[in-house]
Design a protein around this motif. Structure first.
Motif, PDB file in Angstrom:
ATOM      1  N   LEU A   1       7.484   3.033  -6.686  1.00 40.95           N
ATOM      2  CA  LEU A   1       7.566   4.496  -6.576  1.00 40.95           C
ATOM      3  C   LEU A   1       6.255   5.229  -6.813  1.00 40.95           C
ATOM      4  N   GLY A   2       5.147   4.595  -6.464  1.00 41.71           N
ATOM      5  CA  GLY A   2       3.855   5.246  -6.638  1.00 41.71           C
ATOM      6  C   GLY A   2       3.739   6.563  -5.894  1.00 41.71           C
ATOM      7  N   PHE A   3       4.476   6.716  -4.806  1.00 43.72           N
ATOM      8  CA  PHE A   3       4.425   7.958  -4.011  1.00 43.72           C
ATOM      9  C   PHE A   3       4.888   9.166  -4.812  1.00 43.72           C
ATOM     10  N   LEU A   4       5.664   8.957  -5.884  1.00 40.56           N
ATOM     11  CA  LEU A   4       6.140  10.082  -6.696  1.00 40.56           C
ATOM     12  C   LEU A   4       5.032  10.698  -7.558  1.00 40.56           C
ATOM     13  N   ASP A   5       3.897  10.027  -7.671  1.00 41.40           N
ATOM     14  CA  ASP A   5       2.760  10.587  -8.413  1.00 41.40           C
ATOM     15  C   ASP A   5       1.811  11.365  -7.507  1.00 41.40           C
ATOM     16  N   GLY A   6       2.255  11.671  -6.288  1.00 42.08           N
ATOM     17  CA  GLY A   6       1.462  12.522  -5.400  1.00 42.08           C
ATOM     18  C   GLY A   6       0.190  11.872  -4.897  1.00 42.08           C
ATOM     19  N   LEU A   7      -0.843  12.711  -4.690  1.00 46.41           N
ATOM     20  CA  LEU A   7      -2.107  12.216  -4.146  1.00 46.41           C
ATOM     21  C   LEU A   7      -2.724  11.150  -5.038  1.00 46.41           C
ATOM     22  N   ASN A   8      -2.735  11.386  -6.356  1.00 42.77           N
ATOM     23  CA  ASN A   8      -3.327  10.398  -7.251  1.00 42.77           C
ATOM     24  C   ASN A   8      -2.558   9.085  -7.222  1.00 42.77           C
ATOM     25  N   GLY A   9      -1.249   9.151  -7.044  1.00 42.68           N
ATOM     26  CA  GLY A   9      -0.467   7.934  -6.902  1.00 42.68           C
ATOM     27  C   GLY A   9      -0.881   7.146  -5.674  1.00 42.68           C
ATOM     28  N   PHE A  10      -1.132   7.860  -4.569  1.00 40.37           N
ATOM     29  CA  PHE A  10      -1.580   7.210  -3.338  1.00 40.37           C
ATOM     30  C   PHE A  10      -2.952   6.566  -3.545  1.00 40.37           C
ATOM     31  N   ILE A  11      -3.863   7.300  -4.179  1.00 42.42           N
ATOM     32  CA  ILE A  11      -5.212   6.777  -4.419  1.00 42.42           C
ATOM     33  C   ILE A  11      -5.169   5.531  -5.290  1.00 42.42           C
ATOM     34  N   ILE A  12      -4.351   5.559  -6.329  1.00 47.56           N
ATOM     35  CA  ILE A  12      -4.221   4.406  -7.224  1.00 47.56           C
ATOM     36  C   ILE A  12      -3.712   3.184  -6.465  1.00 47.56           C
ATOM     37  N   CYS A  13      -2.704   3.383  -5.625  1.00 46.16           N
ATOM     38  CA  CYS A  13      -2.116   2.257  -4.889  1.00 46.16           C
ATOM     39  C   CYS A  13      -3.085   1.719  -3.839  1.00 46.16           C
ATOM     40  N   ILE A  14      -3.860   2.619  -3.214  1.00 46.09           N
ATOM     41  CA  ILE A  14      -4.893   2.172  -2.271  1.00 46.09           C
ATOM     42  C   ILE A  14      -5.928   1.313  -2.994  1.00 46.09           C
ATOM     43  N   GLN A  15      -6.340   1.753  -4.184  1.00 47.09           N
ATOM     44  CA  GLN A  15      -7.330   0.992  -4.933  1.00 47.09           C
ATOM     45  C   GLN A  15      -6.751  -0.315  -5.475  1.00 47.09           C
ATOM     46  N   THR A  16      -5.457  -0.327  -5.760  1.00 49.01           N
ATOM     47  CA  THR A  16      -4.799  -1.566  -6.159  1.00 49.01           C
ATOM     48  C   THR A  16      -4.945  -2.607  -5.046  1.00 49.01           C
ATOM     49  N   ALA A  17      -4.745  -2.156  -3.808  1.00 39.65           N
ATOM     50  CA  ALA A  17      -4.938  -3.044  -2.661  1.00 39.65           C
ATOM     51  C   ALA A  17      -6.410  -3.393  -2.489  1.00 39.65           C
ATOM     52  N   ASN A  18      -7.283  -2.403  -2.667  1.00 40.15           N
ATOM     53  CA  ASN A  18      -8.716  -2.595  -2.446  1.00 40.15           C
ATOM     54  C   ASN A  18      -9.322  -3.598  -3.418  1.00 40.15           C
ATOM     55  N   ILE A  19      -8.925  -3.536  -4.692  1.00 44.20           N
ATOM     56  CA  ILE A  19      -9.492  -4.462  -5.674  1.00 44.20           C
ATOM     57  C   ILE A  19      -9.071  -5.899  -5.362  1.00 44.20           C
ATOM     58  N   THR A  20      -7.851  -6.047  -4.821  1.00 44.91           N
ATOM     59  CA  THR A  20      -7.391  -7.371  -4.400  1.00 44.91           C
ATOM     60  C   THR A  20      -8.196  -7.860  -3.201  1.00 44.91           C
TER      61      THR A  20
ATOM     62  N   LYS B   1      -4.883 -14.772   2.552  1.00 41.41           N
ATOM     63  CA  LYS B   1      -4.857 -14.076   1.260  1.00 41.41           C
ATOM     64  C   LYS B   1      -5.623 -12.758   1.343  1.00 41.41           C
ATOM     65  N   ILE B   2      -6.713 -12.740   2.094  1.00 41.32           N
ATOM     66  CA  ILE B   2      -7.508 -11.517   2.238  1.00 41.32           C
ATOM     67  C   ILE B   2      -6.698 -10.439   2.962  1.00 41.32           C
ATOM     68  N   VAL B   3      -5.825 -10.858   3.893  1.00 39.55           N
ATOM     69  CA  VAL B   3      -5.015  -9.918   4.665  1.00 39.55           C
ATOM     70  C   VAL B   3      -3.706  -9.581   3.948  1.00 39.55           C
ATOM     71  N   CYS B   4      -2.993 -10.591   3.517  1.00 35.74           N
ATOM     72  CA  CYS B   4      -1.625 -10.391   3.012  1.00 35.74           C
ATOM     73  C   CYS B   4      -1.557  -9.874   1.585  1.00 35.74           C
ATOM     74  N   ASN B   5      -2.399 -10.405   0.699  1.00 37.65           N
ATOM     75  CA  ASN B   5      -2.299 -10.024  -0.715  1.00 37.65           C
ATOM     76  C   ASN B   5      -2.586  -8.540  -0.957  1.00 37.65           C
ATOM     77  N   PRO B   6      -3.636  -7.966  -0.346  1.00 34.31           N
ATOM     78  CA  PRO B   6      -3.841  -6.519  -0.524  1.00 34.31           C
ATOM     79  C   PRO B   6      -2.708  -5.684   0.066  1.00 34.31           C
ATOM     80  N   THR B   7      -2.192  -6.119   1.225  1.00 29.77           N
ATOM     81  CA  THR B   7      -1.097  -5.381   1.860  1.00 29.77           C
ATOM     82  C   THR B   7       0.127  -5.362   0.957  1.00 29.77           C
ATOM     83  N   TRP B   8       0.470  -6.507   0.411  1.00 27.19           N
ATOM     84  CA  TRP B   8       1.627  -6.587  -0.479  1.00 27.19           C
ATOM     85  C   TRP B   8       1.383  -5.791  -1.760  1.00 27.19           C
ATOM     86  N   ALA B   9       0.164  -5.823  -2.281  1.00 30.40           N
ATOM     87  CA  ALA B   9      -0.160  -5.079  -3.502  1.00 30.40           C
ATOM     88  C   ALA B   9       0.099  -3.589  -3.302  1.00 30.40           C
TER      89      ALA B   9
END
Length: 255
Positions: A218-237, A201-209
């Motif tokens: 389509l988070g990539f369409l929000d540019g740099l902030n979209g990337f940061i948000i998606c990284i943090q989505t994985a990080n919080i998991t 779960k520590i490995v797979c759940n953040p990766t999937w998030a």
């Protein structure tokens, strides 16, 4: 025409609460603010709008919102957080609804502002929220800090036009601090529920998030902030499960 009560939970929202209250003035017949003992000017600002201001030490996000519902005079509710406001289109939708309220609850989209940019993709939009409902027809549920209102009759739901405007994070530093805070709250809630934190779960759940938010939503369409948000989505998991693992280990050591 029905009478509408607005409920808001707050803690140190002096920078955002006036925007929230201003958006409710023409819509709500009563505004109830349940405040977790703010130390800033939140109460002073609220008093300008003649709200019902209730001081309540923080019970947890879910518990605080359920408490707030019971402080209202009217049975029809619109629920917001202190950093949210109604868009003009949503205000119009709610005014129409007051003359023709049919369902137990109504969904609306939430539009999130991050570091000055309105986010249109990833998990952040349309970010559907059930925020208009009839008292007694449901309750706030979930796992803290992720609350949502659940109706007992899930078939009696409709959707309103317009957005809840949400001023989410003003800086990357604030985002980092909240990620750490919310992951701790989530880990503690999971621990109380007896959930486990295996390595997979520590490995797979953040990766999937990340993949889900950045690629499929389509988070990539929000540019740099979209990337940061998606990284943090994985990080919080990731943080949630690693902190949960620490709690479980600490419990075993005490046994």
């Amino acid at each position: 025409m029905i009478k509408l009560s607005a409920v808001i939970i707050t803690f140190n929202e002096e920078k955002k609460i006036e925007r929230c209250l201003s958006s409710l003035i023409e819509v709500a017949d009563e505004i109830v603010v349940v405040d977790s003992l703010s130390t800033d000017r939140t109460e002073e600002i609220c008093n300008r709008y003649h709200v019902k201001f209730v001081k309540q030490p923080f019970l947890g996000y879910i518990e605080q919102k359920n408490f707030a519902i019971h402080q209202t005079t009217h049975d029809h509710i619109i629920s917001l957080d202190g950093d949210e406001a109604l868009s003009e289109e949503l205000q119009k939708s709610l005014l129409k609804l007051k003359s023709n309220w049919i369902h137990d609850g109504y969904y609306m989209n939430r539009y999130n502002s991050f570091c000055g940019q309105w986010i249109k993709y990833s998990d952040w939009y349309p970010d559907k929220k059930l925020r208009a409902f009839i008292k007694g027809k449901g309750e706030w549920k979930g796992i803290n800090p992720h609350d949502s209102y659940k109706l007992y009759n899930t078939k009696s739901i409709a959707k309103l036009k317009g957005d809840i405007l949400h001023w989410n994070y003003a800086s990357y530093q604030e985002f980092n601090l909240k990620t750490d805070k919310f992951s701790t709250i989530s880990a503690q809630a999971y621990h109380k529920l007896g959930k486990k934190a295996p390595i997979w779960k520590i490995v797979c759940n953040p990766t999937w998030a990340f993949v889900k938010a950045y690629i499929f939503r389509l988070g990539f369409l929000d540019g740099l902030n979209g990337f940061i948000i998606c990284i943090q989505t994985a990080n919080i998991t990731f943080l949630k499960y690693t902190k949960l693992r620490e709690l479980i280990k600490s419990e075993h050591l005490k046994a």
